[in-house]
Design a protein around this motif. Structure first.
Motif, PDB file in Angstrom:
ATOM      1  N   CYS A 195      29.217  -6.022  28.147  1.00 48.67           N
ATOM      2  CA  CYS A 195      29.193  -4.560  28.057  1.00 48.67           C
ATOM      3  C   CYS A 195      29.403  -4.102  26.620  1.00 48.67           C
ATOM      4  N   ALA A 196      30.337  -4.742  25.926  1.00 48.27           N
ATOM      5  CA  ALA A 196      30.584  -4.387  24.532  1.00 48.27           C
ATOM      6  C   ALA A 196      29.318  -4.571  23.704  1.00 48.27           C
ATOM      7  N   ARG A 197      28.611  -5.659  23.936  1.00 46.09           N
ATOM      8  CA  ARG A 197      27.375  -5.901  23.192  1.00 46.09           C
ATOM      9  C   ARG A 197      26.299  -4.878  23.555  1.00 46.09           C
ATOM     10  N   ALA A 198      26.146  -4.586  24.835  1.00 42.51           N
ATOM     11  CA  ALA A 198      25.122  -3.622  25.257  1.00 42.51           C
ATOM     12  C   ALA A 198      25.353  -2.257  24.629  1.00 42.51           C
ATOM     13  N   LEU A 199      26.588  -1.787  24.651  1.00 44.88           N
ATOM     14  CA  LEU A 199      26.903  -0.479  24.081  1.00 44.88           C
ATOM     15  C   LEU A 199      26.750  -0.493  22.563  1.00 44.88           C
ATOM     16  N   GLY A 200      27.157  -1.607  21.956  1.00 41.52           N
ATOM     17  CA  GLY A 200      27.026  -1.719  20.510  1.00 41.52           C
ATOM     18  C   GLY A 200      25.581  -1.772  20.055  1.00 41.52           C
ATOM     19  N   VAL A 222      32.293   0.088  18.939  1.00 44.66           N
ATOM     20  CA  VAL A 222      32.888  -0.544  20.112  1.00 44.66           C
ATOM     21  C   VAL A 222      34.310  -0.995  19.821  1.00 44.66           C
ATOM     22  N   MET A 223      35.214  -0.610  20.703  1.00 42.71           N
ATOM     23  CA  MET A 223      36.596  -1.066  20.661  1.00 42.71           C
ATOM     24  C   MET A 223      36.799  -2.090  21.775  1.00 42.71           C
ATOM     25  N   VAL A 224      37.082  -3.324  21.401  1.00 39.02           N
ATOM     26  CA  VAL A 224      37.375  -4.381  22.376  1.00 39.02           C
ATOM     27  C   VAL A 224      38.873  -4.345  22.660  1.00 39.02           C
ATOM     28  N   ALA A 225      39.239  -3.850  23.829  1.00 34.36           N
ATOM     29  CA  ALA A 225      40.649  -3.730  24.228  1.00 34.36           C
ATOM     30  C   ALA A 225      40.954  -4.875  25.183  1.00 34.36           C
ATOM     31  N   GLU A 226      41.814  -5.778  24.741  1.00 36.36           N
ATOM     32  CA  GLU A 226      41.984  -7.047  25.454  1.00 36.36           C
ATOM     33  C   GLU A 226      43.423  -7.514  25.311  1.00 36.36           C
ATOM     34  N   LEU A 227      43.882  -8.248  26.320  1.00 33.29           N
ATOM     35  CA  LEU A 227      45.261  -8.729  26.324  1.00 33.29           C
ATOM     36  C   LEU A 227      45.494  -9.887  25.361  1.00 33.29           C
ATOM     37  N   GLU A 250      23.292  -8.635  33.196  1.00 32.03           N
ATOM     38  CA  GLU A 250      22.632  -7.847  34.236  1.00 32.03           C
ATOM     39  C   GLU A 250      23.529  -6.718  34.720  1.00 32.03           C
ATOM     40  N   VAL A 251      24.819  -6.894  34.614  1.00 28.22           N
ATOM     41  CA  VAL A 251      25.764  -5.809  34.904  1.00 28.22           C
ATOM     42  C   VAL A 251      25.862  -4.873  33.711  1.00 28.22           C
ATOM     43  N   ALA A 252      25.907  -5.456  32.508  1.00 25.37           N
ATOM     44  CA  ALA A 252      26.061  -4.653  31.293  1.00 25.37           C
ATOM     45  C   ALA A 252      24.918  -3.669  31.113  1.00 25.37           C
ATOM     46  N   SER A 253      23.714  -4.047  31.520  1.00 24.15           N
ATOM     47  CA  SER A 253      22.571  -3.138  31.395  1.00 24.15           C
ATOM     48  C   SER A 253      22.769  -1.875  32.222  1.00 24.15           C
ATOM     49  N   VAL A 254      23.337  -2.043  33.415  1.00 26.31           N
ATOM     50  CA  VAL A 254      23.588  -0.886  34.281  1.00 26.31           C
ATOM     51  C   VAL A 254      24.738  -0.052  33.729  1.00 26.31           C
ATOM     52  N   VAL A 255      25.769  -0.719  33.205  1.00 25.87           N
ATOM     53  CA  VAL A 255      26.885  -0.003  32.581  1.00 25.87           C
ATOM     54  C   VAL A 255      26.383   0.843  31.419  1.00 25.87           C
ATOM     55  N   HIS A 256      25.515   0.255  30.590  1.00 27.00           N
ATOM     56  CA  HIS A 256      24.932   1.002  29.467  1.00 27.00           C
ATOM     57  C   HIS A 256      24.220   2.252  29.965  1.00 27.00           C
ATOM     58  N   PHE A 257      23.403   2.107  30.982  1.00 24.90           N
ATOM     59  CA  PHE A 257      22.690   3.260  31.544  1.00 24.90           C
ATOM     60  C   PHE A 257      23.657   4.344  32.008  1.00 24.90           C
ATOM     61  N   LEU A 258      24.675   3.964  32.778  1.00 25.86           N
ATOM     62  CA  LEU A 258      25.621   4.948  33.304  1.00 25.86           C
ATOM     63  C   LEU A 258      26.406   5.631  32.191  1.00 25.86           C
ATOM     64  N   ALA A 259      26.671   4.908  31.113  1.00 17.22           N
ATOM     65  CA  ALA A 259      27.423   5.482  29.998  1.00 17.22           C
ATOM     66  C   ALA A 259      26.600   6.451  29.173  1.00 17.22           C
ATOM     67  N   SER A 260      25.294   6.338  29.263  1.00 18.62           N
ATOM     68  CA  SER A 260      24.396   7.091  28.388  1.00 18.62           C
ATOM     69  C   SER A 260      23.967   8.422  28.999  1.00 18.62           C
ATOM     70  N   ASP A 261      23.280   9.217  28.178  1.00 17.87           N
ATOM     71  CA  ASP A 261      22.758  10.504  28.651  1.00 17.87           C
ATOM     72  C   ASP A 261      21.616  10.332  29.645  1.00 17.87           C
ATOM     73  N   ALA A 262      21.068   9.124  29.739  1.00 17.97           N
ATOM     74  CA  ALA A 262      20.024   8.881  30.733  1.00 17.97           C
ATOM     75  C   ALA A 262      20.550   9.063  32.149  1.00 17.97           C
ATOM     76  N   ALA A 263      21.868   8.973  32.316  1.00 14.19           N
ATOM     77  CA  ALA A 263      22.502   9.143  33.634  1.00 14.19           C
ATOM     78  C   ALA A 263      23.267  10.461  33.697  1.00 14.19           C
ATOM     79  N   SER A 264      22.780  11.463  32.989  1.00 14.92           N
ATOM     80  CA  SER A 264      23.529  12.721  32.833  1.00 14.92           C
ATOM     81  C   SER A 264      23.801  13.458  34.136  1.00 14.92           C
ATOM     82  N   LEU A 265      23.016  13.213  35.175  1.00 13.11           N
ATOM     83  CA  LEU A 265      23.244  13.888  36.461  1.00 13.11           C
ATOM     84  C   LEU A 265      24.044  13.017  37.426  1.00 13.11           C
TER      85      LEU A 265
END
Length: 258
Positions: free
Chosen positions: A26-31, A37-42, A228-243
């Motif tokens: 997901c970090a890579r897809a958004l980047g 990108v902020m990688v927040a990790e333990l 394959e999950v990150a691609s969907v996360v990218h879509f939902l995070a973007s304006d393409a999923a504005s509705l």
């Protein structure tokens, strides 16, 4: 017009558990879409490895240590990121735990509490802390990593604790979407199938009989990959999923069809 909606230039994205597996993807897809990108990790070593990998791709990536089970630590990290970058536009709640193949009657208090602490309590602390920042700015997108296990009961492994935690993630997603929809903050979730990550190695690599059942239960006949999950996360995070808000998007190879 349409491709532009997928761009995330100028936006700041936080990915919890971004050091490996789905979080790292997901970090890579958004980047790659232009976000900082902020990688927040333990674990510090995971932060370093993930950030180095992203920077080699010319992605503006930074790391920050975060224990999602501690609400004050989450608040601190949210304040620190906004103080450093001035904003948070995207939150991907990926941090999670799955120690499966434990029967309900054998589930200890500690085992139950671990899954709730990370998978639902920690996710809520992050939604609350970063959601406040987004609400103050009048906009933002939160994507929670749920699971098909929040929709069905897996077989053959018993894991009532995990299933319950992910069902809670889905309902929390809808609840926050309803509360924050008119205030500019969208909240959605993805519900993946078995993805080839360290969390599923107990079935994919260590238990061939279990793995065989997983594949038989999946119409596509395979497990998924993190990207394959990150691609969907990218879509939902973007304006393409504005509705879209309050959606639980199955990314499951058809598993929940049967």
């Amino acid at each position: 017009m349409y491709l532009e909606k997928l761009r995330l230039d100028g936006r700041v994205a936080v990915v919890t558990g971004g050091g490996q597996g789905i979080g790292a993807a997901c970090a890579r897809a958004l980047g790659e879409a232009g976000a900082t990108v902020m990688v927040a990790e333990l674990l510090p070593e995971r932060i370093e490895a993930s950030v180095d990998s992203l920077r080699r791709l010319q992605i503006d990536a930074h790391g920050i240590t975060l224990d999602v089970t501690k609400s004050k630590d989450v608040d601190r990290v949210a304040d620190e990121i906004v103080g450093r970058h001035g904003r948070v536009d995207i939150l991907v709640n990926n941090a999670g735990v799955a120690i499966s193949d434990v029967r309900a009657e054998d589930t200890s208090d500690e085992h139950w509490r671990l899954h709730m602490d990370v998978n639902i309590d920690g996710l809520f602390w992050c939604c609350r802390a970063f959601g406040r920042k987004m609400l103050a700015r009048g906009g933002g997108s939160i994507v929670n990593i749920g699971s098909m296990s929040g929709l069905i009961v897996n077989k053959p492994q018993p894991q009532s604790f995990y299933n319950a935690s992910k069902a809670a993630v889905h309902q929390l997603t809808r609840s926050l979407a309803a509360e924050w929809g008119q205030r500019g903050v969208r909240v959605n979730a993805v519900a993946p199938t078995y993805i080839e990550t360290p969390l599923t190695s107990f079935g994919i690599k260590e238990n061939p009989d279990m793995y065989k059942v997983w594949l038989e239960m999946t119409p596509m006949g395979r497990v998924g990959q993190p990207e394959e999950v990150a691609s969907v996360v990218h879509f939902l995070a973007s304006d393409a999923a504005s509705l879209m808000t309050g959606a639980i998007v199955s990314v499951d190879g058809g598993y929940t069809c049967w």
